[in-house]
Design a protein around this motif. Sequence first.
Motif, PDB file in Angstrom:
ATOM      1  N   GLU A 196       0.840  -1.208   0.000  1.00  0.00           N
ATOM      2  CA  GLU A 196       0.000   0.000   0.000  1.00  0.00           C
ATOM      3  C   GLU A 196       0.871   1.252   0.000  1.00  0.00           C
ATOM      4  O   GLU A 196       0.553   2.225  -0.675  1.00  0.00           O
ATOM      5  CB  GLU A 196      -0.978  -0.004   1.183  1.00  0.00           C
ATOM      6  N   GLU A 197       1.981   1.220   0.762  1.00  0.00           N
ATOM      7  CA  GLU A 197       2.916   2.349   0.753  1.00  0.00           C
ATOM      8  C   GLU A 197       3.497   2.539  -0.649  1.00  0.00           C
ATOM      9  O   GLU A 197       3.621   3.666  -1.129  1.00  0.00           O
ATOM     10  CB  GLU A 197       4.058   2.108   1.749  1.00  0.00           C
ATOM     11  N   LEU A 198       3.846   1.437  -1.287  1.00  0.00           N
ATOM     12  CA  LEU A 198       4.384   1.493  -2.644  1.00  0.00           C
ATOM     13  C   LEU A 198       3.356   2.065  -3.611  1.00  0.00           C
ATOM     14  O   LEU A 198       3.684   2.928  -4.434  1.00  0.00           O
ATOM     15  CB  LEU A 198       4.814   0.096  -3.095  1.00  0.00           C
ATOM     16  N   ALA A 239       1.070   4.143  -2.993  1.00  0.00           N
ATOM     17  CA  ALA A 239       0.961   5.583  -2.739  1.00  0.00           C
ATOM     18  C   ALA A 239       2.106   6.353  -3.386  1.00  0.00           C
ATOM     19  O   ALA A 239       1.959   7.536  -3.712  1.00  0.00           O
ATOM     20  CB  ALA A 239       0.920   5.858  -1.235  1.00  0.00           C
ATOM     21  N   LEU A 240       3.249   5.698  -3.609  1.00  0.00           N
ATOM     22  CA  LEU A 240       4.396   6.343  -4.237  1.00  0.00           C
ATOM     23  C   LEU A 240       4.311   6.369  -5.764  1.00  0.00           C
ATOM     24  O   LEU A 240       5.009   7.143  -6.409  1.00  0.00           O
ATOM     25  CB  LEU A 240       5.692   5.619  -3.844  1.00  0.00           C
ATOM     26  N   LEU A 241       3.456   5.531  -6.326  1.00  0.00           N
ATOM     27  CA  LEU A 241       3.360   5.456  -7.781  1.00  0.00           C
ATOM     28  C   LEU A 241       2.817   6.760  -8.353  1.00  0.00           C
ATOM     29  O   LEU A 241       2.004   7.439  -7.722  1.00  0.00           O
ATOM     30  CB  LEU A 241       2.455   4.290  -8.196  1.00  0.00           C
ATOM     31  N   PRO A 242       3.287   7.091  -9.553  1.00  0.00           N
ATOM     32  CA  PRO A 242       2.819   8.350 -10.157  1.00  0.00           C
ATOM     33  C   PRO A 242       1.343   8.283 -10.520  1.00  0.00           C
ATOM     34  O   PRO A 242       0.821   7.207 -10.814  1.00  0.00           O
ATOM     35  CB  PRO A 242       3.683   8.480 -11.419  1.00  0.00           C
ATOM     36  N   SER A 253       9.395   8.280 -19.414  1.00  0.00           N
ATOM     37  CA  SER A 253       8.457   7.529 -18.571  1.00  0.00           C
ATOM     38  C   SER A 253       8.582   6.035 -18.832  1.00  0.00           C
ATOM     39  O   SER A 253       8.590   5.225 -17.902  1.00  0.00           O
ATOM     40  CB  SER A 253       7.020   7.963 -18.831  1.00  0.00           C
ATOM     41  N   HIS A 254       8.681   5.670 -20.098  1.00  0.00           N
ATOM     42  CA  HIS A 254       8.841   4.261 -20.469  1.00  0.00           C
ATOM     43  C   HIS A 254      10.091   3.682 -19.811  1.00  0.00           C
ATOM     44  O   HIS A 254      10.051   2.598 -19.227  1.00  0.00           O
ATOM     45  CB  HIS A 254       8.933   4.118 -21.993  1.00  0.00           C
ATOM     46  N   GLN A 255      11.194   4.407 -19.891  1.00  0.00           N
ATOM     47  CA  GLN A 255      12.444   3.923 -19.322  1.00  0.00           C
ATOM     48  C   GLN A 255      12.345   3.779 -17.802  1.00  0.00           C
ATOM     49  O   GLN A 255      12.747   2.763 -17.240  1.00  0.00           O
ATOM     50  CB  GLN A 255      13.604   4.857 -19.704  1.00  0.00           C
ATOM     51  N   HIS A 257      12.417   0.295 -15.500  1.00  0.00           N
ATOM     52  CA  HIS A 257      13.350   0.057 -14.386  1.00  0.00           C
ATOM     53  C   HIS A 257      12.585  -0.417 -13.152  1.00  0.00           C
ATOM     54  O   HIS A 257      13.011  -1.349 -12.454  1.00  0.00           O
ATOM     55  CB  HIS A 257      14.142   1.320 -14.057  1.00  0.00           C
ATOM     56  N   ILE A 258      11.461   0.224 -12.872  1.00  0.00           N
ATOM     57  CA  ILE A 258      10.630  -0.155 -11.719  1.00  0.00           C
ATOM     58  C   ILE A 258      10.073  -1.561 -11.919  1.00  0.00           C
ATOM     59  O   ILE A 258      10.089  -2.388 -11.000  1.00  0.00           O
ATOM     60  CB  ILE A 258       9.498   0.872 -11.508  1.00  0.00           C
ATOM     61  N   ILE A 259       9.593  -1.854 -13.126  1.00  0.00           N
ATOM     62  CA  ILE A 259       9.017  -3.170 -13.422  1.00  0.00           C
ATOM     63  C   ILE A 259      10.061  -4.264 -13.238  1.00  0.00           C
ATOM     64  O   ILE A 259       9.778  -5.322 -12.650  1.00  0.00           O
ATOM     65  CB  ILE A 259       8.424  -3.198 -14.847  1.00  0.00           C
ATOM     66  N   ARG A 260      11.282  -4.038 -13.719  1.00  0.00           N
ATOM     67  CA  ARG A 260      12.337  -5.048 -13.555  1.00  0.00           C
ATOM     68  C   ARG A 260      12.600  -5.315 -12.073  1.00  0.00           C
ATOM     69  O   ARG A 260      12.772  -6.459 -11.659  1.00  0.00           O
ATOM     70  CB  ARG A 260      13.606  -4.625 -14.288  1.00  0.00           C
TER      71      ARG A 260
END
Length: 159
Positions: free
Chosen positions: A22-24, A26-29, A83-85, A89-92
């Motif tokens: 949930e904290e994560l 909240a950090l997402l754009p 944004s894609h890049q 990075h986050i997805i990996r």
Amino acid sequence: MQNQISLSIPVEQEQAILAKIEELKALLPTGLITLTEEEKHAMPKMGDKTVAFVEKCIDSAARNAAVLPSFVNLDELKKDFNSHQALNHIIRALNQVAAPLFDSALLAGSEAYTASLSIYNLAKDAGHRDVPGAKEIASELSARFPGRSKNVGEQRAKN
């Protein structure tokens, strides 16, 4: 049947992990979207092989405005690319966490289902042998068994 996974997750640990998720979140754009399968299938996709191509196009357009089509906003193109890049990075990083979770859940579920099928089949066999209580157990399990209905062939013929 070999037991390949033996895992216990205390409720407190599960709740702590869910709280961190949930904290994560909240950090997402803001502005993240969800596409339908049809939308995903229909659009061209940028992969590892096309990143250099997109970078070169951005560089060329930035150096020479004459190659930039009037309907392409270079600032938005750069923003989309960046944004894609960043998202990749986050997805990996998330996949390093998610992949073992998916695999462990798959294996634990498979082992539980396989063992349950053994219990169900043994109860059915024991019922055929008139073992006391086995027919009731088999009947009770049969009502919840996700196997094919006897009417599947009839349903397919109607469709």
